[in-house]
Every structure is written in C-alpha cells, then in structure tokens.
Enzyme design. Sequence first.
Site, PDB file in Angstrom:
ATOM      1  N   ARG A  95       0.612  -1.342  -0.034  1.00 30.51           N
ATOM      2  CA  ARG A  95       0.034   0.035   0.042  1.00 30.51           C
ATOM      3  C   ARG A  95       1.063   1.259  -0.203  1.00 30.51           C
ATOM      4  NH1 ARG A  95      -5.288   1.485   3.359  1.00 30.51           N
ATOM      5  NH2 ARG A  95      -6.052  -0.033   1.799  1.00 30.51           N
ATOM      6  N   HIS A 122      -7.047   0.707  -6.645  1.00 26.69           N
ATOM      7  CA  HIS A 122      -7.485  -0.244  -5.369  1.00 26.69           C
ATOM      8  C   HIS A 122      -8.057  -1.593  -5.785  1.00 26.69           C
ATOM      9  CE1 HIS A 122      -7.669  -1.259  -1.382  1.00 26.69           C
ATOM     10  NE2 HIS A 122      -8.656  -0.699  -0.820  1.00 26.69           N
ATOM     11  N   GLN A 125      -9.929  -3.944  -3.495  1.00 22.85           N
ATOM     12  CA  GLN A 125     -11.414  -3.615  -3.123  1.00 22.85           C
ATOM     13  C   GLN A 125     -12.503  -3.600  -4.203  1.00 22.85           C
ATOM     14  OE1 GLN A 125     -12.332  -1.616  -0.080  1.00 22.85           O
ATOM     15  NE2 GLN A 125     -14.144  -2.293  -1.130  1.00 22.85           N
ATOM     16  N   ASP A 214     -17.253   7.071  -1.983  1.00 27.41           N
ATOM     17  CA  ASP A 214     -16.014   7.029  -1.238  1.00 27.41           C
ATOM     18  C   ASP A 214     -15.752   8.391  -0.538  1.00 27.41           C
ATOM     19  OD1 ASP A 214     -13.263   6.131  -0.059  1.00 27.41           O
ATOM     20  OD2 ASP A 214     -12.309   6.342  -1.967  1.00 27.41           O
ATOM     21  N   CYS A 254     -16.679   1.698   0.233  1.00 31.01           N
ATOM     22  CA  CYS A 254     -15.379   0.839   0.720  1.00 31.01           C
ATOM     23  C   CYS A 254     -14.870   1.086   2.164  1.00 31.01           C
ATOM     24  CB  CYS A 254     -14.126   1.307  -0.119  1.00 31.01           C
ATOM     25  SG  CYS A 254     -13.601   3.154  -0.109  1.00 31.01           S
ATOM     26  N   ARG A 282     -13.712  -8.390   1.847  1.00 31.52           N
ATOM     27  CA  ARG A 282     -12.305  -7.919   1.342  1.00 31.52           C
ATOM     28  C   ARG A 282     -11.457  -9.612   1.496  1.00 31.52           C
ATOM     29  NH1 ARG A 282     -10.270  -3.278   1.171  1.00 31.52           N
ATOM     30  NH2 ARG A 282      -8.525  -4.499   0.228  1.00 31.52           N
TER      31      ARG A 282
HETATM   32  N1   CP Z   1     -11.425  -0.194   2.248  1.00 30.59           N
HETATM   33  C1   CP Z   1     -10.033  -0.155   2.534  1.00 30.59           C
HETATM   34  O1   CP Z   1      -9.260  -0.367   1.859  1.00 30.59           O
HETATM   35  O2   CP Z   1     -10.083   0.135   3.956  1.00 30.59           O
HETATM   36  P1   CP Z   1      -8.712   0.338   4.739  1.00 30.59           P
HETATM   37  O3   CP Z   1      -8.180   1.433   4.096  1.00 30.59           O
HETATM   38  O4   CP Z   1      -9.113   0.248   6.261  1.00 30.59           O
HETATM   39  O5   CP Z   1      -7.550  -0.790   4.255  1.00 30.59           O
HETATM   40  N1  NVA Z   2      -9.929   6.754  -1.546  1.00 29.94           N
HETATM   41  C1  NVA Z   2      -9.376   6.469  -0.249  1.00 29.94           C
HETATM   42  C2  NVA Z   2      -9.612   4.704  -0.112  1.00 29.94           C
HETATM   43  C3  NVA Z   2      -9.363   4.220   1.197  1.00 29.94           C
HETATM   44  C4  NVA Z   2      -9.831   2.805   1.456  1.00 29.94           C
HETATM   45  C5  NVA Z   2      -8.044   6.589   0.213  1.00 29.94           C
HETATM   46  O1  NVA Z   2      -7.381   6.432  -0.914  1.00 29.94           O
HETATM   47  O2  NVA Z   2      -7.706   7.024   1.015  1.00 29.94           O
END
Ligand code: CP
Ligand code: NVA
Length: 288
Positions: A95, A122, A125, A214, A254, A282
């Site tokens: 990430r 993502h 997701q 989101d 999400c 997930r």
């Molecule tokens: N939806 C999602 O990716 O959540 P987190 O940021 O908690 O991993």
């Molecule tokens: N768009 C958000 C998604 C979090 C799961 C981010 O990147 O923070």
Amino acid sequence: MRHLLEIDDLSGAEISRVLDLSEVRDPPQVLAGKGMALVFEKPSARTRNSMEMAVVQLGGHPVYIQGDEVKMGVRETVDDVARTLASYHAAIGARVFEHEKVEGLAAANVAPVVNLLSDAAHPMQALADLLTLRQEWGGELAGRTVAYVGDANNVARSLALAAGLVGVKVRVGSPPGYQFSDTDLDRIRSVGTDVSVYDRPGEAVEGADAVYTDVWVSMGQEAEADERGRAFEGWSIDSELMAGVAPGGVFLHCLPAHRGDEVAAEVIDGVASRVWPQAANRMHAARG
Ligand code: CP
Ligand code: NVA
C-alpha cells in the site's frame, strides 16, 4: 510472472474465476510453508486484516511491514526492497502513496506484486465490490448498472474498470475538478466499460442498481480537506438521492466512511446498505 497492480491486469474471465474461488471456504493450502510480505505506507483496517487472514486461510504466513521500517526509495531502492522480500516470501503486497512504487516492485520481477492501494488504484477493493454485487444480484453481474458518486479517485477507477470487465454499466457523477480525466475515461472504455459521466449526483444515480461512494479526502490529501469540503457540498448520498435508484438498489462504500459528509447516516446504516458484507468480502475476495 504476473502482478496485480490494477484490476485490468486480470481479464473479465479471470475476475469471474477469482469471484468463484472467493466462495470456496475450505481452500487448497497453496501458500503452505510460504510467506507474503505486506508493506503499508498508509493506515489500514480492512486491507491489512483481510489480506493477513486470507494468507493464513491459504496455509501461509503474512508478515506486516510498516512503510517507515523499510522506507522504500529512501533507505534503499524499491528494487532492492523487492529483491530482499522476494528472498523470503512467495508474494509481495504493498500500500503506497505513488503508484510508481508498486510498478517499481513489479518491475524487479522477483515475486508477484499485489497493489493494496495506491494513489491510482485499489484493485483488491474492486474484487470485493464485485463479489458483493454478484451475491446481491443472484450470481449475475452482466447487464446491471452501478453509479459512483463522488471523487473520481483510486477506488472509483478500479471499480469502473472492474465493472466494465464483467459487463456492468457505470454512471459516474463528480463535481468539476474531481472528475475522471480523458486519459482515465479512455482506459476505462478500452476494457469495454459502458461508462457515462454526470455533473449532478441526482442524474448519476437515476435508475442505478447500486450506488457507491468513497471519502472526499483520501489518505495523503488531508491538506486539501477544506477545499474539497467546499467542492463536494451537496454531493452527500442521502435518502432523497437514494429514492432515484432502481427498485431494490443497494448502497456500497469501501470504508472508512464519514457520516454527514459523503454519506448520510440514514443511508449507510439503513436497509439498502451492504457495506458490512462488502467489508467482510475483502477477506474472501483476497483469498480468491
Ligand atoms: N477499504 C479499505 O481499503 O479500507 P482500509 O483503508 O481500512 O484498508
Ligand atoms: N480513496 C481512499 C480509499 C480508502 C480505502 C483513500 O485512498 O484514502
């Protein structure tokens, strides 16, 4: 060697196969005796836990690594981190802030790399999103419509690509300045997505089978919070907006969610919300 940096690294048929495998609750122990390195440069509740448990369920051992511990590109090159982690692990998940970092890990080509969220995408997701919708719609995705309302961000991009790959139509509503670029739309359309773009939330959700949103401020954009708050005024998903969806239309997010901003509590905590099965999926989708 294959990597999953964005959901269109899989074909529509492969996505369907992953969704089928996600339903298998006693999976083959394909990771027995193996590890998966999970590097997180940003916080996570769902992704870390779902990935760790999916690896365990496949017989493997997940190793969580804080971004600050390895400092990819600072303490040593991204390539050197990839080579090191691949010496111990069967796969690497990451990430990151800049999508180029997951591309860099993949470019080393020493272990399969899974994008666990970047500024661009993502994909893990999107798999859970499709799994949730497929379960909701009795196993059939093709021909349905999902409306994404809000920031045309990483989650929206992966969702639009994933939807198109399995024959789901996409309606996207975003305020000026937060819409998909022409390059985004070209890529989304290039996989066959039937996507239409709106600049009013009410138009975007009209007749949709699912409404998705989101956060307005993604991780790393905190300095833009005030500006974004003003730009997204009037873009909250509330019950009035949900009245425009198709009969039986559901709400997805999400998570993490901000009640009162992108979604009203009455919607995310209401009868049309499927956010908890979506969050649970997930793990199942990751295992798939
Ligand atoms: N939806 C999602 O990716 O959540 P987190 O940021 O908690 O991993
Ligand atoms: N768009 C958000 C998604 C979090 C799961 C981010 O990147 O923070």
